[in-house]
Design an enzyme around this catalytic site. Structure first.
Site, mmCIF file in Angstrom:
data_model
loop_
_atom_site.group_PDB
_atom_site.id
_atom_site.type_symbol
_atom_site.label_atom_id
_atom_site.label_comp_id
_atom_site.label_asym_id
_atom_site.label_seq_id
_atom_site.Cartn_x
_atom_site.Cartn_y
_atom_site.Cartn_z
ATOM 1 N N GLU A 60 0.821 -1.223 0.000
ATOM 2 C CA GLU A 60 0.000 0.000 0.000
ATOM 3 C C GLU A 60 0.850 1.266 0.000
ATOM 4 O O GLU A 60 0.509 2.262 -0.635
ATOM 5 C CB GLU A 60 -0.953 0.022 1.202
ATOM 6 C CG GLU A 60 -2.126 -0.934 1.098
ATOM 7 C CD GLU A 60 -1.758 -2.372 1.420
ATOM 8 O OE1 GLU A 60 -0.620 -2.609 1.880
ATOM 9 O OE2 GLU A 60 -2.602 -3.268 1.212
ATOM 10 N N HIS A 129 -11.618 -4.511 8.452
ATOM 11 C CA HIS A 129 -12.154 -4.405 7.090
ATOM 12 C C HIS A 129 -13.517 -3.720 7.057
ATOM 13 O O HIS A 129 -14.295 -3.929 6.135
ATOM 14 C CB HIS A 129 -12.298 -5.795 6.448
ATOM 15 C CG HIS A 129 -11.013 -6.472 6.114
ATOM 16 N ND1 HIS A 129 -10.203 -7.035 7.061
ATOM 17 C CD2 HIS A 129 -10.373 -6.673 4.933
ATOM 18 C CE1 HIS A 129 -9.141 -7.562 6.484
ATOM 19 N NE2 HIS A 129 -9.220 -7.349 5.185
#
Lengths: 324, 328
Positions: A60, A129
């Site tokens: 990321e 999440h």
């Protein structure tokens, strides 16, 4: 008007913008071969090639950092975060690089970068999440933050974000992807920084955005049955916040409820409450109400997850309390 | 190996400009004239100069908190650099960046970075853009041995290697991560040894020998331009000055520093080398040095006189106006 899904609306935006400007490209995890976890990139590589729809390593930091570098070198990258929660991995790139570079370098460059971040609670995805993190970025000068609630806005805001020369964080609620809604044919952009009055009313202002807009509108319908006319504002943009629309609505209704899925503490609702309290307290006929998640990580078990989500009845009760 | 006199003069000019500029900055800072804090590049001049002599204005570099040398070597003008370090309106960043954030986009200098290890991924992105646009540009990412322990090192090099991007990862191993010695935080003898783990070539050079740096960079940069992908170069050097100006340097002895500088001063080595080989004459070197001293003094004079930014500049450049076509 034709109806397409939220996911298809974002795809149309990507496709049109990539067609329009060859500097636009997209990179992220599992977007080319898989088409994105929510199908939001399906068909793009076939149309534009894997050179412009790029599968990245699970990195990321490098995804966002390389997006910044490519933007500095004249491209208009869109980077996909997979899940908004993973912004935590590349926070330096967001906080210290993309947000500050234009200012810190005295306006020598632009930062036409879009970071797409699927957020929100869906199907017991649990603590890492499921988060809604938009409030973090409201606190950082230099970023713009948009957050569509419906299909048409999904397309129009994404197109506007891609055409922006400033870094834009585009939060898209995972539960919205499969939802169908009307989208006008052809090219259109939704201006960043402008809220939308989704429903006019006179007794109370309900401000929301993203998935919670659907709960807010549902609540407004129920309240109409009780003779309470609620004005529902869809923020659309979290930063810069549209004070003008908020203030003129509150001046009219004199009552304010703010609803978001994100944790209530330190949330967008806190900022709006503070703005209204600072500048409009004399207009208010009742205390401001905020609805947001309790101060806990999102739990896994469906029985517990249910407790952190806001439903329409809670919004109705909050409005009733201040409209007595 | 021999070099054209023009090339050697340009090389000397770069190195002397860095040295004189940095000496002046140190003096000004200790004299209380400069806001913020400054990190000097003295003793590492050969690295930036050797590398950047292979680059054009179209190529990119990313730099570090110790970035003045990289800027100068890439071709930045010392006047707006000096003004920026003074916090003046006429600086490269209109006084909003300061020593740690000097950038000059007109020559591909994508900015010094105040976050150690913050530049890797930006260089990778610039190289990705170059590859997509098929321009044959390269990006050089300068970083130190301390920064090599950031996670960004891994993510960036892996990505660049996987995609064969035209990036040179240039480690300036000056043996000190702020105040902490290299071997106390890093198990490998050489940062370059890590290249194996990414499937890319590497090279270890004497960072105090500008010719060694130049030649190593030339090979790596040529390879990158031809689509051969990234190279990790480790330039071994030694940080002559403290981490920042005013650093009490309790972590080492003055004798150690003195000994290293006498042996390894890249500028002194360059001069004795070119004189011994008869490539340049003492008189022309002296002439260059005198001229640069004057230029640095002139930069200080004008920076002193230049105005600070106006108060109404506070909010400018935070966002740029975007031309978004609206048809909603």
């Amino acid at each position: 008007m034709r109806e397409i899904t939220f996911s298809e609306a974002t795809l149309e935006a990507m496709s049109e913008e990539m067609q329009r400007d060859e500097k636009v490209f997209v990179m992220g995890e599992d977007i080319a071969r898989q088409g994105g976890i929510f199908g939001q990139f399906k068909g793009l590589p076939q149309k534009f090639g894997v050179e412009r729809v790029i599968d990245t390593p699970i990195s990321e930091t490098a995804i966002v950092g390389a997006g910044i570098g490519a933007a500095l070198a004249g491209m208009r990258p869109v980077v996909d975060m997979h899940f908004a929660d993973f912004v935590g991995v590349c926070m330096d790139e967001v906080l210290n690089q993309m947000a500050k570079i234009c200012y810190m370098f005295g306006g020598q460059c632009t930062m036409p970068l879009v970071m797409r971040a699927p957020d929100g609670i869906i199907r017991s995805a649990a603590a890492q999440h499921s988060q809604s993190l938009e409030a973090f970025f409201l606190h950082i000068p230099g970023l713009k933050v948009v957050i569509p609630s419906n299909t048409a806005d999904a397309k129009g805001l994404l197109k506007a974000a891609i055409r922006e020369d400033n870094p834009v964080l585009y939060f898209e609620h995972k539960a919205l992807f499969p939802l169908k809604g009307p989208v006008p044919e052809g090219e259109f952009c939704i201006p960043i920084g402008k809220a939308n009055i989704a429903k006019e009313g006179k007794d109370v202002t309900i401000i929301s955005y993203s998935l919670m807009m659907h709960r807010a509108l549902e609540a407004a319908d129920k309240l109409a049955g009780q003779g309470i006319s609620a004005e529902v504002i869809d923020l659309r943009t979290i930063s810069p916040i549209d004070k003008e629309t908020i203030f003129s609505s509150v001046a009219k209704t004199k009552r304010l409820v703010i609803v978001h899925e994100a944790v209530k503490t330190g949330g967008v609702g806190a900022e709006i409450s503070a703005l209204v309290a600072e500048e409009m307290i004399d207009y208010l006929d009742a205390p401001i109400k905020r609805l947001g998640a309790p101060f806990v990580p999102i739990p896994f078990s469906p029985s517990l997850e249910r407790l952190v989500k806001i439903n329409a009845d809670q919004i109705v009760s909050a409005v009733e309390e201040i409209c007595k | 190996m021999s070099y054209q006199a023009d090339f050697l003069r340009a090389l000397y000019r770069k190195m002397v400009t860095i040295r004189k500029f940095e000496e002046k900055i140190g003096e000004l800072f200790l004299g209380g004239e400069l806001p913020g804090f400054v990190h000097l590049y003295i003793g590492e001049e050969a690295i930036a100069s050797g590398i950047c002599s292979n680059l054009t204005d179209e190529d990119y570099i990313t730099s570090t908190h110790r970035g003045h040398g990289h800027c100068i070597a890439k071709g930045a003008n010392i006047k707006p650099m000096m003004a920026e370090i003074f916090g003046k309106k006429t600086g490269y960043c209109k006084g909003k960046g300061g020593s740690m954030h000097i950038a000059d986009f007109s020559i591909g200098m994508l900015g010094a970075n105040g976050v150690v290890g913050g530049g890797y991924t930006l260089a990778v992105g610039a190289a990705l853009a170059a590859k997509m646009k098929k321009t044959r540009q390269v990006a050089v990412c300068f970083f130190g041995d301390g920064a090599s322990n950031r996670g960004t090192f891994h993510e960036a090099i892996n990505m660049a290697a996987a995609w064969k991007l035209p990036v040179i990862f240039l480690c300036e191993n000056n043996q000190w991560a702020s105040t902490t010695p290299y071997r106390t935080t890093t198990a490998v003898e050489n940062i370059a040894d890590r290249a194996v783990g990414y499937g890319i070539p590497s090279n270890i050079v004497n960072g105090n020998d500008v010719f060694a740096v130049y030649e190593a960079a030339k090979v790596a940069i040529e390879r990158a331009r031809e689509g051969g992908g990234p190279t990790l170069i480790e330039a071994k050097t030694y940080r002559i000055k403290g981490h920042f100006v005013g650093d009490p340097e309790m972590y080492r002895t003055k004798a150690e520093v003195q000994e290293r500088f006498e042996k390894d001063d890249p500028l002194k080595n360059f001069v004795s080398d070119v004189l011994a080989k008869g490539w340049l004459k003492k008189a022309e070197l002296d002439q260059i040095e005198t001229k640069i001293t004057e230029e640095v003094d002139a930069a200080v004079d004008s920076a002193r006189k230049d105005p600070y930014p106006d108060d109404n500049e506070l909010y400018s450049d935070l966002y740029v106006e975007s031309e978004v076509n609206l048809r909603a």
